[in-house]
Design a protein around this motif. Sequence first.
Motif, PDB file in Angstrom:
ATOM      1  N   ARG A  27      -2.352   9.599  -4.862  1.00  8.08           N
ATOM      2  CA  ARG A  27      -1.433   9.808  -3.751  1.00  8.08           C
ATOM      3  C   ARG A  27      -2.060   9.408  -2.414  1.00  8.08           C
ATOM      4  NH1 ARG A  27       3.204  11.773  -2.945  1.00  8.08           N
ATOM      5  NH2 ARG A  27       3.761  12.507  -0.875  1.00  8.08           N
ATOM      6  N   SER A  28      -3.379   9.434  -2.353  1.00 14.82           N
ATOM      7  CA  SER A  28      -4.084   9.141  -1.106  1.00 14.82           C
ATOM      8  C   SER A  28      -4.511   7.679  -0.984  1.00 14.82           C
ATOM      9  CB  SER A  28      -5.308  10.058  -0.973  1.00 14.82           C
ATOM     10  OG  SER A  28      -4.922  11.414  -0.954  1.00 14.82           O
ATOM     11  N   LEU A  29      -4.122   6.844  -1.913  1.00 14.76           N
ATOM     12  CA  LEU A  29      -4.397   5.413  -1.793  1.00 14.76           C
ATOM     13  C   LEU A  29      -3.364   4.789  -0.850  1.00 14.76           C
ATOM     14  CD1 LEU A  29      -5.297   4.540  -5.493  1.00 14.76           C
ATOM     15  CD2 LEU A  29      -6.857   4.595  -3.534  1.00 14.76           C
ATOM     16  N   ILE A  30      -3.510   5.122   0.419  1.00 14.63           N
ATOM     17  CA  ILE A  30      -2.559   4.679   1.446  1.00 14.63           C
ATOM     18  C   ILE A  30      -3.190   3.477   2.155  1.00 14.63           C
ATOM     19  CG2 ILE A  30      -1.147   5.404   3.405  1.00 14.63           C
ATOM     20  CD1 ILE A  30      -1.646   8.295   2.544  1.00 14.63           C
ATOM     21  N   PHE A  31      -2.995   2.306   1.584  1.00 10.26           N
ATOM     22  CA  PHE A  31      -3.684   1.112   2.067  1.00 10.26           C
ATOM     23  C   PHE A  31      -3.247   0.708   3.478  1.00 10.26           C
ATOM     24  CE2 PHE A  31      -3.923   0.959  -2.537  1.00 10.26           C
ATOM     25  CZ  PHE A  31      -5.244   0.597  -2.745  1.00 10.26           C
ATOM     26  N   TRP A  32      -2.067   1.148   3.891  1.00 13.58           N
ATOM     27  CA  TRP A  32      -1.569   0.759   5.214  1.00 13.58           C
ATOM     28  C   TRP A  32      -1.927   1.761   6.308  1.00 13.58           C
ATOM     29  CZ3 TRP A  32       1.928   2.322   1.318  1.00 13.58           C
ATOM     30  CH2 TRP A  32       2.518   3.553   1.510  1.00 13.58           C
ATOM     31  N   GLN A  33      -2.645   2.814   5.986  1.00 13.52           N
ATOM     32  CA  GLN A  33      -2.868   3.905   6.933  1.00 13.52           C
ATOM     33  C   GLN A  33      -3.510   3.448   8.237  1.00 13.52           C
ATOM     34  OE1 GLN A  33      -6.291   6.518   5.687  1.00 13.52           O
ATOM     35  NE2 GLN A  33      -6.295   5.169   3.920  1.00 13.52           N
ATOM     36  N   ALA A  34      -4.379   2.443   8.178  1.00 18.33           N
ATOM     37  CA  ALA A  34      -5.118   2.023   9.372  1.00 18.33           C
ATOM     38  C   ALA A  34      -4.494   0.824  10.075  1.00 18.33           C
ATOM     39  CB  ALA A  34      -6.563   1.692   8.988  1.00 18.33           C
ATOM     40  N   VAL A  35      -3.394   0.293   9.528  1.00 19.62           N
ATOM     41  CA  VAL A  35      -2.834  -0.942  10.108  1.00 19.62           C
ATOM     42  C   VAL A  35      -1.333  -0.873  10.342  1.00 19.62           C
ATOM     43  CG1 VAL A  35      -4.647  -2.389   9.121  1.00 19.62           C
ATOM     44  CG2 VAL A  35      -2.559  -1.989   7.814  1.00 19.62           C
ATOM     45  N   LEU A 162      -8.868  -5.182   5.154  1.00 14.73           N
ATOM     46  CA  LEU A 162      -9.194  -6.527   4.679  1.00 14.73           C
ATOM     47  C   LEU A 162      -7.938  -7.259   4.198  1.00 14.73           C
ATOM     48  CD1 LEU A 162     -12.480  -5.704   2.715  1.00 14.73           C
ATOM     49  CD2 LEU A 162     -12.302  -7.094   4.799  1.00 14.73           C
ATOM     50  N   MET A 163      -7.068  -6.536   3.489  1.00 18.22           N
ATOM     51  CA  MET A 163      -5.835  -7.152   2.992  1.00 18.22           C
ATOM     52  C   MET A 163      -4.973  -7.672   4.129  1.00 18.22           C
ATOM     53  SD  MET A 163      -4.598  -4.456   0.069  1.00 18.22           S
ATOM     54  CE  MET A 163      -5.629  -4.039  -1.333  1.00 18.22           C
ATOM     55  N   SER A 164      -4.915  -6.901   5.228  1.00 15.63           N
ATOM     56  CA  SER A 164      -4.044  -7.285   6.338  1.00 15.63           C
ATOM     57  C   SER A 164      -4.502  -8.573   7.005  1.00 15.63           C
ATOM     58  CB  SER A 164      -3.965  -6.157   7.376  1.00 15.63           C
ATOM     59  OG  SER A 164      -5.211  -6.005   8.036  1.00 15.63           O
ATOM     60  N   LEU A 170       0.352  -7.138   2.648  1.00 21.16           N
ATOM     61  CA  LEU A 170      -0.396  -6.826   1.428  1.00 21.16           C
ATOM     62  C   LEU A 170      -0.741  -5.336   1.281  1.00 21.16           C
ATOM     63  CD1 LEU A 170      -2.941  -9.703   0.653  1.00 21.16           C
ATOM     64  CD2 LEU A 170      -1.057  -8.861  -0.760  1.00 21.16           C
ATOM     65  N   PRO A 171      -1.130  -4.633   2.348  1.00 23.01           N
ATOM     66  CA  PRO A 171      -1.422  -3.204   2.178  1.00 23.01           C
ATOM     67  C   PRO A 171      -0.248  -2.409   1.633  1.00 23.01           C
ATOM     68  CG  PRO A 171      -2.291  -3.989   4.268  1.00 23.01           C
ATOM     69  CD  PRO A 171      -1.446  -5.091   3.715  1.00 23.01           C
ATOM     70  N   PHE A 172       0.966  -2.792   2.003  1.00 25.36           N
ATOM     71  CA  PHE A 172       2.150  -2.076   1.506  1.00 25.36           C
ATOM     72  C   PHE A 172       2.418  -2.411   0.041  1.00 25.36           C
ATOM     73  CE2 PHE A 172       2.560  -2.513   6.086  1.00 25.36           C
ATOM     74  CZ  PHE A 172       2.806  -1.206   6.456  1.00 25.36           C
ATOM     75  N   ALA A 173       2.152  -3.660  -0.346  1.00 22.49           N
ATOM     76  CA  ALA A 173       2.293  -4.035  -1.755  1.00 22.49           C
ATOM     77  C   ALA A 173       1.290  -3.277  -2.619  1.00 22.49           C
ATOM     78  CB  ALA A 173       2.104  -5.543  -1.916  1.00 22.49           C
ATOM     79  N   ALA A 174       0.064  -3.139  -2.116  1.00 23.52           N
ATOM     80  CA  ALA A 174      -0.944  -2.369  -2.847  1.00 23.52           C
ATOM     81  C   ALA A 174      -0.539  -0.899  -2.936  1.00 23.52           C
ATOM     82  CB  ALA A 174      -2.304  -2.496  -2.161  1.00 23.52           C
ATOM     83  N   GLY A 175       0.096  -0.393  -1.878  1.00 22.80           N
ATOM     84  CA  GLY A 175       0.591   0.976  -1.911  1.00 22.80           C
ATOM     85  C   GLY A 175       1.640   1.181  -2.987  1.00 22.80           C
ATOM     86  N   ALA A 176       2.447   0.158  -3.247  1.00 27.35           N
ATOM     87  CA  ALA A 176       3.455   0.245  -4.304  1.00 27.35           C
ATOM     88  C   ALA A 176       2.786   0.357  -5.677  1.00 27.35           C
ATOM     89  CB  ALA A 176       4.373  -0.971  -4.252  1.00 27.35           C
ATOM     90  N   VAL A 177       1.696  -0.383  -5.871  1.00 25.83           N
ATOM     91  CA  VAL A 177       0.952  -0.295  -7.135  1.00 25.83           C
ATOM     92  C   VAL A 177       0.387   1.118  -7.312  1.00 25.83           C
ATOM     93  CG1 VAL A 177      -1.031  -1.166  -8.426  1.00 25.83           C
ATOM     94  CG2 VAL A 177       0.416  -2.755  -7.133  1.00 25.83           C
TER      95      VAL A 177
END
Length: 415
Positions: A27-35, A162-164, A170-177
């Motif tokens: 639940r905490s894999l929030i890849f977009w949190q910093a961007v 890095l993804m951004s 990309l961070p949002f796509a990773a969040g979907a995974v």
Amino acid sequence: MALTGGEAEMGAMARNIRLYPWYRFARSLIFWQAVWFLYFQNTLSAAEAILLYAIYDVATTALEVPSGWMSDRIGRRFTLIVSAVAELAGALLLATGDSFAAFALGQVLIGAGAAFASGTDGALLYESLKRAGRADAVERQELRAWRFSFSALAASAVAGGLMSLVHPALPFAAGAVAAAALIAITFSFREPGHAPEAGPDPARSRERKRAAALLATFHQPVLVWLFALSVLMYAFSHVPFVFGQPFILQALGGIGLDGQAPLISGLVTAVMMVLSVGTSHLAPAIKVRLGLAGLLLTAFALQIGLIAVLAMTNAALAIAFLFLRMVPDSLSKPFITARMQPLLPDETRATYASMQSFVGRLLFAGTLFLSALGSTGDGPMPYAEIRWVLAAYAGLGLSALVMLALATRRVRVGA
């Protein structure tokens, strides 16, 4: 040999307890949190980016109490499944959207995911421990889950930054995974169940009894104090979350590194999560030294101090103070949850937690709308605007801290 009903239930509760830290990790894999702010303001504007976060908070606020009611009536597992599905849909929409309306709907879905998990995840853990005869381990288990959660936040912050740089979505796509993995974990949970209600009371009578039980929790001074503190700490924890990204952009602009803002924002977030995990190992000893009330007031004071520093200067060196953003949470949230859970009845546990989140989100969303009204609108948010917003929060926070400290003279918060 076939397991008895009791053995099967104990095994299911043990599985819940084992899975819970991994649930918190996923639940905490929030890849977009910093961007996310940088992403929204580049596509739209700073004012619209603030409004999009306010929309997220309003959506979560609107669903907080209904989701708590659903959790208490229908079940913890089903509610967490609904939460994970909403997270997946919201992340996909944010990854593919290109307009304010699309982003707003994505934020509503992400907010729904947060609302349906709020209070329900902690209730599932506590009730699983209680039915396994391990209720006294709730503080230790909450701290363990907290460390899993913040480790995931740290890793996903760097990865998202890095993804951004490769592609902003990309961070949002990773969040979907990550949300898809979360769905798999929630399906593996087993419902802890509630103690059966005695008597043939009609549904309306049972609802009145539940409402009376919920109201009775607000007659306990310690729960009222913890409720007020939690509401305030939610808001003040999210102030640097929202305004930290434009602050970093402005601070880096002064030294010609504004183009690296997404990556540096991710690194800053990762460091703050690692510091929080480290602090969580020290927190029990600090609690012994200061007492629970002293620990929680210190955590709140740290939140206010961080905001005050950011209001005083936008020098690049001040970015380092953002490293401390999540330290107050590691000194407070696991202990607040562990203190409250035994005082709450099963049939209103999630509803109480949802009401707490409801008030905190409503408070913060209201202040965000006021902040958006004061923004010039187009382009990145200038530091002059960030400064007055942060100064206002710091002043209000200091007043609230004094009142909470005075209240501890009459309220026995706990040892």
